[in-house]
Design an enzyme around this catalytic site. Structure first.
Site, PDB file in Angstrom:
ATOM      1  N   ILE A  17       0.819  -1.214   0.000  1.00  0.00           N
ATOM      2  CA  ILE A  17       0.000   0.000   0.000  1.00  0.00           C
ATOM      3  C   ILE A  17       0.859   1.274   0.000  1.00  0.00           C
ATOM      4  O   ILE A  17       0.334   2.372   0.012  1.00  0.00           O
ATOM      5  CB  ILE A  17      -0.975   0.045   1.204  1.00  0.00           C
ATOM      6  CG1 ILE A  17      -0.254  -0.222   2.522  1.00  0.00           C
ATOM      7  CG2 ILE A  17      -2.110  -0.929   0.988  1.00  0.00           C
ATOM      8  CD1 ILE A  17      -1.168  -0.170   3.728  1.00  0.00           C
ATOM      9  N   GLY A  18       2.165   1.102  -0.011  1.00  0.00           N
ATOM     10  CA  GLY A  18       2.994   2.311  -0.083  1.00  0.00           C
ATOM     11  C   GLY A  18       4.468   1.961  -0.151  1.00  0.00           C
ATOM     12  O   GLY A  18       4.895   0.970   0.439  1.00  0.00           O
ATOM     13  N   PHE A  22      11.453   5.397   2.890  1.00  0.00           N
ATOM     14  CA  PHE A  22      11.314   4.816   4.233  1.00  0.00           C
ATOM     15  C   PHE A  22      11.219   3.290   4.191  1.00  0.00           C
ATOM     16  O   PHE A  22      11.469   2.622   5.167  1.00  0.00           O
ATOM     17  CB  PHE A  22      10.081   5.374   4.939  1.00  0.00           C
ATOM     18  CG  PHE A  22       8.797   5.212   4.147  1.00  0.00           C
ATOM     19  CD1 PHE A  22       8.159   3.976   4.068  1.00  0.00           C
ATOM     20  CD2 PHE A  22       8.239   6.284   3.459  1.00  0.00           C
ATOM     21  CE1 PHE A  22       6.990   3.818   3.341  1.00  0.00           C
ATOM     22  CE2 PHE A  22       7.069   6.135   2.736  1.00  0.00           C
ATOM     23  CZ  PHE A  22       6.444   4.903   2.667  1.00  0.00           C
ATOM     24  N   VAL A  25       5.215  -0.474   2.762  1.00  0.00           N
ATOM     25  CA  VAL A  25       4.128  -0.715   3.715  1.00  0.00           C
ATOM     26  C   VAL A  25       3.136  -1.684   3.089  1.00  0.00           C
ATOM     27  O   VAL A  25       2.743  -1.503   1.931  1.00  0.00           O
ATOM     28  CB  VAL A  25       3.411   0.600   4.101  1.00  0.00           C
ATOM     29  CG1 VAL A  25       2.301   0.326   5.095  1.00  0.00           C
ATOM     30  CG2 VAL A  25       4.408   1.598   4.683  1.00  0.00           C
ATOM     31  N   ASP A 133       6.693  16.284  11.463  1.00  0.00           N
ATOM     32  CA  ASP A 133       6.505  15.965  10.041  1.00  0.00           C
ATOM     33  C   ASP A 133       5.012  15.878   9.707  1.00  0.00           C
ATOM     34  O   ASP A 133       4.587  15.001   8.953  1.00  0.00           O
ATOM     35  CB  ASP A 133       7.228  14.664   9.661  1.00  0.00           C
ATOM     36  CG  ASP A 133       7.481  14.579   8.141  1.00  0.00           C
ATOM     37  OD1 ASP A 133       7.706  13.467   7.634  1.00  0.00           O
ATOM     38  OD2 ASP A 133       7.414  15.626   7.465  1.00  0.00           O
ATOM     39  N   ASP A 179       3.065   8.153  11.060  1.00  0.00           N
ATOM     40  CA  ASP A 179       4.490   8.295  10.766  1.00  0.00           C
ATOM     41  C   ASP A 179       5.212   9.123  11.834  1.00  0.00           C
ATOM     42  O   ASP A 179       5.434  10.319  11.676  1.00  0.00           O
ATOM     43  CB  ASP A 179       4.712   8.911   9.392  1.00  0.00           C
ATOM     44  CG  ASP A 179       6.176   8.745   8.971  1.00  0.00           C
ATOM     45  OD1 ASP A 179       6.468   8.816   7.765  1.00  0.00           O
ATOM     46  OD2 ASP A 179       7.021   8.518   9.862  1.00  0.00           O
TER      47      ASP A 179
HETATM   48  C1  LIG Z   1       1.554   4.367   2.813  1.00  0.00           C
HETATM   49  N1  LIG Z   1       0.508   4.014   3.758  1.00  0.00           N
HETATM   50  C2  LIG Z   1      -0.788   3.742   3.444  1.00  0.00           C
HETATM   51  C3  LIG Z   1      -1.483   3.427   4.606  1.00  0.00           C
HETATM   52  C4  LIG Z   1      -2.913   3.046   4.630  1.00  0.00           C
HETATM   53  C5  LIG Z   1      -3.773   4.291   4.548  1.00  0.00           C
HETATM   54  O1  LIG Z   1      -5.079   3.888   4.273  1.00  0.00           O
HETATM   55  C6  LIG Z   1      -0.584   3.507   5.684  1.00  0.00           C
HETATM   56  C7  LIG Z   1      -0.659   3.327   7.086  1.00  0.00           C
HETATM   57  C8  LIG Z   1       0.490   3.495   7.856  1.00  0.00           C
HETATM   58  C9  LIG Z   1       1.750   3.835   7.276  1.00  0.00           C
HETATM   59  C10 LIG Z   1       2.983   3.952   8.056  1.00  0.00           C
HETATM   60  C11 LIG Z   1       3.689   5.165   8.027  1.00  0.00           C
HETATM   61  C12 LIG Z   1       4.881   5.316   8.761  1.00  0.00           C
HETATM   62  C13 LIG Z   1       5.368   4.270   9.532  1.00  0.00           C
HETATM   63  C14 LIG Z   1       4.693   3.048   9.545  1.00  0.00           C
HETATM   64  C15 LIG Z   1       3.524   2.910   8.801  1.00  0.00           C
HETATM   65 CL1  LIG Z   1       2.736   1.391   8.840  1.00  0.00          CL
HETATM   66  C16 LIG Z   1       1.821   4.023   5.882  1.00  0.00           C
HETATM   67  C17 LIG Z   1       0.666   3.869   5.111  1.00  0.00           C
HETATM   68  C18 LIG Z   1       0.086   3.268   9.243  1.00  0.00           C
HETATM   69  O2  LIG Z   1       0.791   3.346  10.258  1.00  0.00           O
HETATM   70  N2  LIG Z   1      -1.242   2.949   9.253  1.00  0.00           N
HETATM   71  C19 LIG Z   1      -1.736   2.978   7.996  1.00  0.00           C
HETATM   72  O3  LIG Z   1      -2.909   2.742   7.718  1.00  0.00           O
END
Ligand SMILES: Cn1cc(CCO)c2c3c(c(-c4ccccc4Cl)cc21)C(=O)NC3=O
Length: 291
Positions: A17-18, A22, A25, A133, A179
């Site tokens: 999903i991303g 970094f 994800v 951030d 984040d």
């Molecule tokens: C790119 N991305 C997309 C999503 C889903 C949004 O519907 C997402 C999440 C997270 C994070 C995330 C950010 C920073 C550190 C750890 C995580 Cl898991 C990144 C996410 C997170 O911590 N929780 C998420 O849903």
């Protein structure tokens, strides 16, 4: 050594999903509890490097910032085969960044955004921490469908139709701060600058005496972007105009009192910016004062 991956043992990987510098994800289902989580896998930082400090920072911050409805919840973190893995709450509505790439938020959505993120910041700041951030890409959305069951049951259908017909279902969006990779303590700040598009001047000049106000500044610009300013500048003339307190043209006509609030949040002088508590008390956010 134990070369079975805890990640693959405990999770069913649903989809990527991303990705970013970094790491990656994934949307995952935990095989034990059946719940969905967001799991970030990043290459394990070199011991003693700034990356390791950031990675540990993130986990420490999550550990301190326990359960709060406007901060993405942390469940676990571990290292395996040269990766750092963190398991967080999965927010099913995408990020605010995704959402505003589609369309600007309505006036009532802007108020909800300001309320939820200011509430999350009030909590983070009350714990003696700062996020550093705040930006649309780090604000995640949870949508839970609340069903209003109509009382006048229509015997004609067998009751399943109204479950399919979600029209009588109001979408309750919750905005959550995510984040925590740049989080640091007010007592002993180790500042890793966040995204320069949302960074106030004083941080660039390494003045760390009012760090909570850097989060307020970034929230102000986040709301401006959510109101349809278009992508914010990373540098140059436009960047400096905003740091002089100038609000860019917005697609969404936001209410005068909200505009007033946002203007104070991006004031060049950090002391002139409201605290998170003062944002929450602002007349543009009180249910009645939205005239
Ligand atoms: C790119 N991305 C997309 C999503 C889903 C949004 O519907 C997402 C999440 C997270 C994070 C995330 C950010 C920073 C550190 C750890 C995580 Cl898991 C990144 C996410 C997170 O911590 N929780 C998420 O849903």
């Amino acid at each position: 050594e134990n070369n079975i991956s805890r990640y693959h043992q405990e999770f069913l990987e649903v989809e990527l999903i991303g990705t970013g510098q970094f790491g990656s994800v994934y949307k995952c289902i935990n095989r034990l509890d059946g719940c969905t989580y967001a799991v970030k896998k990043s290459t394990k930082p070199v011991a003693g490097s700034v990356f390791e400090k950031n990675a540990l920072n993130e986990v420490y911050a999550h550990a301190v910032l326990g359960k709060h409805q406007h901060v993405v919840r942390y469940y676990s973190a571990w290292a395996e085969d040269n990766h750092m893995i963190i398991q967080n709450e999965y927010c099913n509505g995408g990020s605010l960044g995704d959402k505003i790439a589609q369309e600007a938020l309505s006036a009532s959505e802007l108020r909800r955004l300001m309320l939820h993120v200011a509430e999350g910041l009030r909590y983070i700041h009350s714990e003696g921490l700062v996020h550093l951030d705040i930006k649309p890409g780090n604000i995640f959305i949870s949508k839970e469908k609340r069903m209003q069951f109509n009382t006048n049951y229509d015997s004609a259908d067998d009751g399943f139709e109204d479950l399919e017909d979600l029209s009588n279902c109001e979408e309750e969006l919750t905005y959550k701060i995510g984040d925590l990779g740049h989080v640091t303590s007010l007592a002993n700040p180790q500042v890793e600058e966040g995204d320069c598009r949302y960074l106030p001047c004083e941080i660039l000049q390494e003045d760390f005496t009012h760090l909570t106000k850097a989060d307020i500044f970034a929230l102000g610009l986040t709301v401006i972007e959510a109101a349809g300013s278009g992508p914010l500048p990373k540098n140059g003339e436009e960047w400096h105009k905003i740091r002089k307190g100038e609000i860019p043209a917005l697609k969404q006509t936001i209410q005068r009192d909200m505009l007033e609030l946002v203007k104070t949040m991006i004031d060049p002088d950090p002391l002139a910016r409201p605290t998170a508590i003062q944002v929450l008390q602002h007349k543009s956010l009180s249910p009645t004062g939205s005239k």
